[in-house]
Scaffold this active site. Structure first.
Site, PDB file in Angstrom:
ATOM      1  CB  ALA A 142      -0.889  -0.023   1.232  1.00 49.60           C
ATOM      2  N   GLY A 185       0.729  -4.989   0.880  1.00 49.00           N
ATOM      3  CA  GLY A 185      -0.457  -5.060   0.025  1.00 49.00           C
ATOM      4  C   GLY A 185      -0.194  -5.740  -1.301  1.00 49.00           C
ATOM      5  CD  GLU A 188      -2.119  -7.445   2.981  1.00 48.23           C
ATOM      6  OE1 GLU A 188      -1.791  -6.309   2.568  1.00 48.23           O
ATOM      7  OE2 GLU A 188      -2.586  -7.635   4.116  1.00 48.23           O
ATOM      8  CD  GLU A 208       1.905  -5.489   5.677  1.00 49.36           C
ATOM      9  OE1 GLU A 208       2.703  -6.396   5.994  1.00 49.36           O
ATOM     10  OE2 GLU A 208       1.117  -5.582   4.721  1.00 49.36           O
TER      11      GLU A 208
HETATM   12  N1  CAA Z   1       4.636   3.216  -0.670  1.00 52.60           N
HETATM   13  C1  CAA Z   1       5.056   4.376  -1.217  1.00 52.60           C
HETATM   14  N2  CAA Z   1       6.216   4.499  -1.898  1.00 52.60           N
HETATM   15  C2  CAA Z   1       6.985   3.417  -2.015  1.00 52.60           C
HETATM   16  C3  CAA Z   1       6.617   2.177  -1.467  1.00 52.60           C
HETATM   17  C4  CAA Z   1       5.373   2.106  -0.761  1.00 52.60           C
HETATM   18  N3  CAA Z   1       4.921   0.965  -0.258  1.00 52.60           N
HETATM   19  N4  CAA Z   1       7.589   1.297  -1.722  1.00 52.60           N
HETATM   20  C5  CAA Z   1       8.516   1.944  -2.434  1.00 52.60           C
HETATM   21  N5  CAA Z   1       8.175   3.230  -2.602  1.00 52.60           N
HETATM   22  C6  CAA Z   1       8.908   4.281  -3.291  1.00 52.60           C
HETATM   23  C7  CAA Z   1      10.086   4.756  -2.486  1.00 52.60           C
HETATM   24  O1  CAA Z   1       9.674   5.714  -1.521  1.00 52.60           O
HETATM   25  C8  CAA Z   1      10.972   5.334  -3.558  1.00 52.60           C
HETATM   26  O2  CAA Z   1      10.467   6.603  -3.915  1.00 52.60           O
HETATM   27  P1  CAA Z   1      11.501   7.834  -4.143  1.00 52.60           P
HETATM   28  O3  CAA Z   1      12.349   7.399  -5.290  1.00 52.60           O
HETATM   29  O4  CAA Z   1      10.591   8.987  -4.459  1.00 52.60           O
HETATM   30  O5  CAA Z   1      12.276   7.967  -2.867  1.00 52.60           O
HETATM   31  C9  CAA Z   1      10.731   4.410  -4.733  1.00 52.60           C
HETATM   32  O6  CAA Z   1       9.501   3.748  -4.481  1.00 52.60           O
HETATM   33  C10 CAA Z   1      11.803   3.359  -4.897  1.00 52.60           C
HETATM   34  O7  CAA Z   1      11.949   2.681  -3.648  1.00 52.60           O
HETATM   35  P2  CAA Z   1      13.376   2.429  -2.951  1.00 52.60           P
HETATM   36  O8  CAA Z   1      14.319   3.545  -3.268  1.00 52.60           O
HETATM   37  O9  CAA Z   1      13.112   2.152  -1.507  1.00 52.60           O
HETATM   38  O10 CAA Z   1      13.826   1.126  -3.748  1.00 52.60           O
HETATM   39  P3  CAA Z   1      14.767  -0.051  -3.205  1.00 52.60           P
HETATM   40  O11 CAA Z   1      15.027  -0.920  -4.385  1.00 52.60           O
HETATM   41  O12 CAA Z   1      15.933   0.488  -2.462  1.00 52.60           O
HETATM   42  O13 CAA Z   1      13.868  -0.859  -2.135  1.00 52.60           O
HETATM   43  C11 CAA Z   1      11.841  -1.943  -1.355  1.00 52.60           C
HETATM   44  C12 CAA Z   1      12.727  -1.538  -2.586  1.00 52.60           C
HETATM   45  C13 CAA Z   1      12.581  -2.976  -0.544  1.00 52.60           C
HETATM   46  C14 CAA Z   1      10.568  -2.536  -1.943  1.00 52.60           C
HETATM   47  C15 CAA Z   1      11.544  -0.703  -0.507  1.00 52.60           C
HETATM   48  O14 CAA Z   1      11.076   0.335  -1.352  1.00 52.60           O
HETATM   49  C16 CAA Z   1      10.528  -0.924   0.559  1.00 52.60           C
HETATM   50  O15 CAA Z   1      10.842  -1.493   1.599  1.00 52.60           O
HETATM   51  N6  CAA Z   1       9.251  -0.469   0.329  1.00 52.60           N
HETATM   52  C17 CAA Z   1       8.216  -0.535   1.316  1.00 52.60           C
HETATM   53  C18 CAA Z   1       7.651  -1.942   1.451  1.00 52.60           C
HETATM   54  C19 CAA Z   1       6.581  -1.982   2.506  1.00 52.60           C
HETATM   55  O16 CAA Z   1       6.821  -1.688   3.665  1.00 52.60           O
HETATM   56  N7  CAA Z   1       5.353  -2.382   2.116  1.00 52.60           N
HETATM   57  C20 CAA Z   1       4.234  -2.452   3.029  1.00 52.60           C
HETATM   58  C21 CAA Z   1       3.401  -1.214   2.930  1.00 52.60           C
HETATM   59  S1  CAA Z   1       2.105  -1.166   4.135  1.00 52.60           S
HETATM   60  C22 CAA Z   1       0.875  -2.137   3.500  1.00 52.60           C
HETATM   61  O17 CAA Z   1       0.989  -2.671   2.418  1.00 52.60           O
HETATM   62  C23 CAA Z   1      -0.353  -2.278   4.359  1.00 52.60           C
HETATM   63  C24 CAA Z   1      -1.311  -3.303   3.910  1.00 52.60           C
HETATM   64  O18 CAA Z   1      -1.373  -4.357   4.481  1.00 52.60           O
HETATM   65  C25 CAA Z   1      -2.234  -3.069   2.831  1.00 52.60           C
END
Ligand code: CAA
Length: 334
Positions: A142, A185, A188, A208
């Site tokens: 998400a 998400g 999911e 999460e």
């Molecule tokens: N939401 C918003 N933006 C996101 C995102 C997310 N879930 N995941 C990645 N991005 C964005 C980053 O902020 C970044 O944006 P900028 O370039 O503007 O800074 C861009 O995508 C690229 O990401 P990274 O620079 O972090 O890329 P990476 O290759 O170094 O890492 C990753 C990749 C491991 C996927 C890392 O981005 C990450 O950990 N993302 C978050 C994953 C996460 O926590 N997901 C759970 C979300 S909560 C949820 O989903 C609730 C639910 O149950 C529905």
């Protein structure tokens, strides 16, 4: 194509109250009547008034069909037809397309996704849907920037993420073709689909817990049914990711496929499913899904009733006659 060129701008002009969603729906149904194009490879985008584009794709074995796509902001939606197209034998291909945010599932993306799934649900050419992302990310979860400042009252009142489950209401099968990250998400969403195919570079996780929350779109419920309690607990409590082979060993995915060929293989599987009886496919999906929610006795009763019901279809007569006459069945989905 003439119809699409004419109709979308016309619709926009003639009904000032028409919503973007309604316009998308009208245009999508018009596109179903658009003529078929054959090209030798690559992608062609044909402009169509100010509001839409027609996108055609092809490869060596897949006949192409014009499909409206550019009215979506965060996804691409295309229709693929096999060379020998029986009624309903096509595949609806949805590609999540928000590359800068690794396909983070913002509200607008999910609205596009649900709309496209519903449009393919209505489209008689389509017997199966494939959802995929980019080579790097199916979806990284998400959208954290959309969620970060939300308050309890707001997320509770709007019942955040409840609308995501609309994906599971589709009667046609949906295949998730997962390359790269399927996190939070994203994992999911894959689990809401009926079959998960993993590219060799896929990574699944429910991170999460690292954000101070828990999965909110089925991660604690669907994951345990897929991989069992201990593995689900490990993933949900540590936030650790598993790779494609681990996901296969745990039973989360049906197959691991070389990443470069994943989407092509998913479409082929979609064609295989779409050439069966649409009635039997729908009932099979319904019966398998019932198993996740009911007792064995109830589930067996439901399965038997579905089995009995199929004897009221033309496809059952055709399928069994074709076997006895040693020929390929020609299902009409009736
Ligand atoms: N939401 C918003 N933006 C996101 C995102 C997310 N879930 N995941 C990645 N991005 C964005 C980053 O902020 C970044 O944006 P900028 O370039 O503007 O800074 C861009 O995508 C690229 O990401 P990274 O620079 O972090 O890329 P990476 O290759 O170094 O890492 C990753 C990749 C491991 C996927 C890392 O981005 C990450 O950990 N993302 C978050 C994953 C996460 O926590 N997901 C759970 C979300 S909560 C949820 O989903 C609730 C639910 O149950 C529905």
């Amino acid at each position: 194509m003439f119809a699409v060129r004419q109709a979308a701008p016309l619709l926009a002009r003639t009904n000032a109250r028409i919503t973007p969603i309604a316009l998308k729906a009208c245009a999508a149904s018009i596109s179903a009547a658009a003529p078929t194009h054959r090209i030798d490879g690559g992608i062609t985008n044909l402009a169509c008034g100010n509001d839409c584009k027609i996108r055609t794709l092809s490869n060596h074995s897949i006949r192409t069909m014009a499909t409206l796509s550019a009215s979506y902001d965060h996804i691409l939606a295309e229709k693929r037809m096999p060379e020998t197209s029986a009624k309903g034998g096509g595949v609806g291909l949805i590609t999540l397309h928000r590359p800068k945010a690794l396909n983070a599932l913002c509200d607008a993306l999910f609205e596009d996704l649900i709309h496209a799934v519903n449009a393919f649900e209505e489209d008689e050419d389509v017997g199966c849907v494939v959802i995929t992302g980019s080579p790097k990310a199916f979806a990284a979860g998400a959208d954290i920037s959309e969620m970060s400042t939300q308050e309890f009252a707001n997320v509770y009142k709007k019942n955040m993420f409840t609308q995501w489950a609309d994906i599971t209401k589709a009667s046609k099968p949906i295949i998730a073709a997962v390359n790269g990250f399927a996190l939070g998400g994203g994992c999911e969403l894959a689990m809401m689909c009926d079959i998960i195919l993993a590219g060799s570079n896929a990574q699944f996780g429910q991170p999460e817990i690292n954000l101070g929350v828990i999965p909110g779109a089925g991660g604690t419920q669907r994951l345990i049914r897929a991989v069992g309690k201990s593995k689900a607990m490990e993933m949900v409590l540590t936030g650790n990711r598993i790779n494609a082979e681990e996901a296969f060993a745990a039973g989360l995915v049906a197959k691991v496929i070389d990443s470069d060929h994943l989407v092509e293989e998913a479409i082929k599987m979609g064609f295989t499913i779409a050439e069966k009886s649409g009635m039997a496919v729908r009932m099979a999906k319904e019966a398998v899904n019932v198993a996740e929610e009911t007792s064995l006795a109830e589930g067996l009763r439901f399965e038997r009733r579905m089995f009995h019901a199929l004897f009221a279809t033309k496809d059952q007569k055709e399928g069994m006659s074709a076997f006895l006459e040693k020929r390929k069945p020609e299902f009409t989905n009736e």
